[in-house]
Design an enzyme around this catalytic site. Sequence first.
Site, PDB file in Angstrom:
ATOM      1  N   THR A 398      11.552   2.127  -8.897  1.00 42.43           N
ATOM      2  CA  THR A 398      10.423   2.461  -9.744  1.00 42.43           C
ATOM      3  C   THR A 398      10.793   2.367 -11.222  1.00 42.43           C
ATOM      4  O   THR A 398      11.958   2.442 -11.580  1.00 42.43           O
ATOM      5  CB  THR A 398       9.955   3.913  -9.422  1.00 42.43           C
ATOM      6  OG1 THR A 398       9.780   3.986  -8.028  1.00 42.43           O
ATOM      7  CG2 THR A 398       8.737   4.344 -10.175  1.00 42.43           C
ATOM      8  N   THR A 416       6.344   0.308  -9.041  1.00 42.98           N
ATOM      9  CA  THR A 416       7.454   0.457  -8.103  1.00 42.98           C
ATOM     10  C   THR A 416       7.361  -0.491  -6.920  1.00 42.98           C
ATOM     11  O   THR A 416       6.258  -0.904  -6.536  1.00 42.98           O
ATOM     12  CB  THR A 416       7.513   1.914  -7.574  1.00 42.98           C
ATOM     13  OG1 THR A 416       8.699   2.093  -6.813  1.00 42.98           O
ATOM     14  CG2 THR A 416       6.315   2.259  -6.690  1.00 42.98           C
ATOM     15  N   ASN A 418       9.193   0.873  -4.523  1.00 37.38           N
ATOM     16  CA  ASN A 418       9.774   2.049  -3.873  1.00 37.38           C
ATOM     17  C   ASN A 418      11.292   2.023  -4.024  1.00 37.38           C
ATOM     18  O   ASN A 418      11.773   1.995  -5.129  1.00 37.38           O
ATOM     19  CB  ASN A 418       9.302   2.206  -2.423  1.00 37.38           C
ATOM     20  CG  ASN A 418       9.588   3.614  -1.906  1.00 37.38           C
ATOM     21  OD1 ASN A 418       9.729   4.541  -2.710  1.00 37.38           O
ATOM     22  ND2 ASN A 418       9.705   3.797  -0.618  1.00 37.38           N
ATOM     23  N   GLN A 437       6.799   0.660   0.530  1.00 39.36           N
ATOM     24  CA  GLN A 437       6.020   1.856   0.201  1.00 39.36           C
ATOM     25  C   GLN A 437       5.520   2.582   1.457  1.00 39.36           C
ATOM     26  O   GLN A 437       5.125   3.744   1.387  1.00 39.36           O
ATOM     27  CB  GLN A 437       4.816   1.456  -0.657  1.00 39.36           C
ATOM     28  CG  GLN A 437       4.568   2.389  -1.829  1.00 39.36           C
ATOM     29  CD  GLN A 437       5.636   2.325  -2.890  1.00 39.36           C
ATOM     30  OE1 GLN A 437       6.402   3.264  -3.078  1.00 39.36           O
ATOM     31  NE2 GLN A 437       5.709   1.196  -3.576  1.00 39.36           N
ATOM     32  N   GLY A 491      11.229   9.032  -7.510  1.00 38.01           N
ATOM     33  CA  GLY A 491      10.609   9.723  -6.382  1.00 38.01           C
ATOM     34  C   GLY A 491      10.040  11.061  -6.819  1.00 38.01           C
ATOM     35  O   GLY A 491       9.438  11.171  -7.890  1.00 38.01           O
TER      36      GLY A 491
HETATM   37  O1  DON Z   1       5.488   6.585  -5.298  1.00 35.73           O
HETATM   38  C1  DON Z   1       6.492   7.275  -5.227  1.00 35.73           C
HETATM   39  O2  DON Z   1       6.493   8.469  -5.432  1.00 35.73           O
HETATM   40  C2  DON Z   1       7.814   6.600  -4.909  1.00 35.73           C
HETATM   41  N1  DON Z   1       7.578   5.404  -4.142  1.00 35.73           N
HETATM   42  C3  DON Z   1       8.557   6.327  -6.182  1.00 35.73           C
HETATM   43  C4  DON Z   1       9.886   5.688  -5.936  1.00 35.73           C
HETATM   44  C5  DON Z   1      10.829   5.822  -7.063  1.00 35.73           C
HETATM   45  O3  DON Z   1      10.553   6.460  -8.048  1.00 35.73           O
HETATM   46  C6  DON Z   1      12.130   5.155  -6.881  1.00 35.73           C
HETATM   47  N2  DON Z   1      12.922   5.331  -8.064  1.00 35.73           N
HETATM   48  N3  DON Z   1      13.984   5.715  -8.223  1.00 35.73           N
END
Ligand code: DON
Length: 586
Positions: A398, A416, A418, A437, A491
């Site tokens: 992301t 992202t 993911n 995702q 995340g």
């Molecule tokens: O939408 C979300 O919350 C996750 N798919 C975000 C993933 C993310 O931030 C990966 N980064 N380090």
Amino acid sequence: MIDRRDFLRLGIGAGGMACGGMLPALLSGQEPSLLSGQEVASGRGIVAHGTSGAVATVNEYATNAALRILRAGGNAADAAIAAGVMLSVVDGFNSGIGGGCFILARNAEGKVLAIDGREMAPQAAHEKMFFVNGVPQTELSQTGALASGVPGSIAAYDLLSKQMGTGKWQASFQQAADVAEEGFTISQQYAARLRSVASEMIRFDAAREIFFDQQESPRKSGDRLVQRDLAQLLRQIAVDGSEAFYRGDFAAKTDRWMRDNGGIVTAEDLTGYRVVEREAVTTDFRGHLVIGFPPPSSGGVHVAQILSLLERFDLSDLYQSNRVAYYHVVAEAMRLAFADRAKFLGDPDFTAVPRGLLDSDYLQRRSQLIRIDQRMGTVLEGDPPANSGNFSDKPRHTTHFTVVDQQGNWVAVTATVNTTFGSKVVIPGTGVVMNNQMDDFAIAPGVPNAFGLVGQAANAPAGGKRPLSSMSPTIAVGPEGPVVTCGAAGGPRIISATTQILLNHLALGMDLETAMRAVRVHHQWRPDQLVVEESMDPAIRKGLEGLGHELKTTSAVATAQAIGRGADGQLTAVGEPRLPGVAAAY
Ligand code: DON
């Protein structure tokens, strides 16, 4: 379309014109660049100040791409698209056109736009799709053909461009295509991310051809990465718009690869992708209106919840006089918010997400559970009032990047695929890295996803549904207009980092750079652990343990970018100091 002279003035050739050796020297982060330093921005680095425009991304190419569009007369929306598309090329492990994004924008007249470009589950998706012999398999939701939702970023950029842009679509895609075609030098960080997933990625032919050398080793730092298929697709999108992605060659190739490899995304799924304009979530906090992203992100709801749960505390005083208690109450507010997240949050078009989660009486009651000198025992979700309806009742690894322009348009995007390189799949002949995702769904009640998050029926997979997200592009508005925008990657840690930047800046009065540098903590309810950054003072850590928190240390709680505007109109862009990000302003 940017005039060719604009590109020359800014040091880049338009369309394919600059190919043939000139572009790499101009654009590489590692090589001397006409575009670095004074040439483009009066300030750049982790922090940059200016009055005409400001950009913060994680990558030099992306920051340059946005600046170029701004200086060629584009606005913040055009520039954000340029950054996003460039990130697809140079930062594809984090985000790309094979993934999704949320865009929060506020134009100079105060109109807010919340564009939901989240991936949609393919129509054939269902609740038990990740079960084998009755056992849920996270491997299937994380890697390979079943892991991908239908990508939404291109549709989201298209809508942003039409709603708010000034017609720089072609130029944005062409400059990204030029870099894809000419190649760029792989950084140490890029190489490390590639190495970390190499054993999974090498299974997919098209990914192997692009990201591995002839000895089948992942490409190394210092190598040049050329992505010809991606360049070609970007050029098609430059000319034909998003149709080239959702209906053309890309849709056909995806359909074929998925059929041959046990996937379920079809050409009809791509044609059927719908970008959604949603109503932003707002909350009042310390004299500001904090605007956040609504479900299917949990970001806006829980940033708002945590801020509201903390409203009754004298945070400034606590921070100065009792730092242990300060981090403790922040962590307790996170526990309450994430317990609600696991129970109630999901795609509002499929599940009733109660608006009562933001009801002030409810949050005041929940806040009373927080004791300053003692950790709460078992935390369960609350009972938000049902009478205020649901979010759906209203019409409608992301990256975070953000742009503000001279006219007063503010754009914040979190995009992202993911986790690192998403599903690891590249659709042959397209160069597109597909997201994973689907892992953001709760593949079975209580089974943790890649980020250790658990969920229930509200976030179960279903055809056409969007997996719950934590992405939190946020804009806070004071009496004189927007004062800060921020958001992050990481995340669930996104919610915690975004909230703390707002707390630091709006409640504790830190300047934006200090607010970004300050130690961050994170608690997501399950696992029941308080994550703290290594840089936290050991005495504070000990104090938190003394209150009963089980601590886990980490090098960084999320990767954030922010832009602020001072009372004098000065813009300050801050890239993530922990990465470091690349901010520029002029
Ligand atoms: O939408 C979300 O919350 C996750 N798919 C975000 C993933 C993310 O931030 C990966 N980064 N380090």
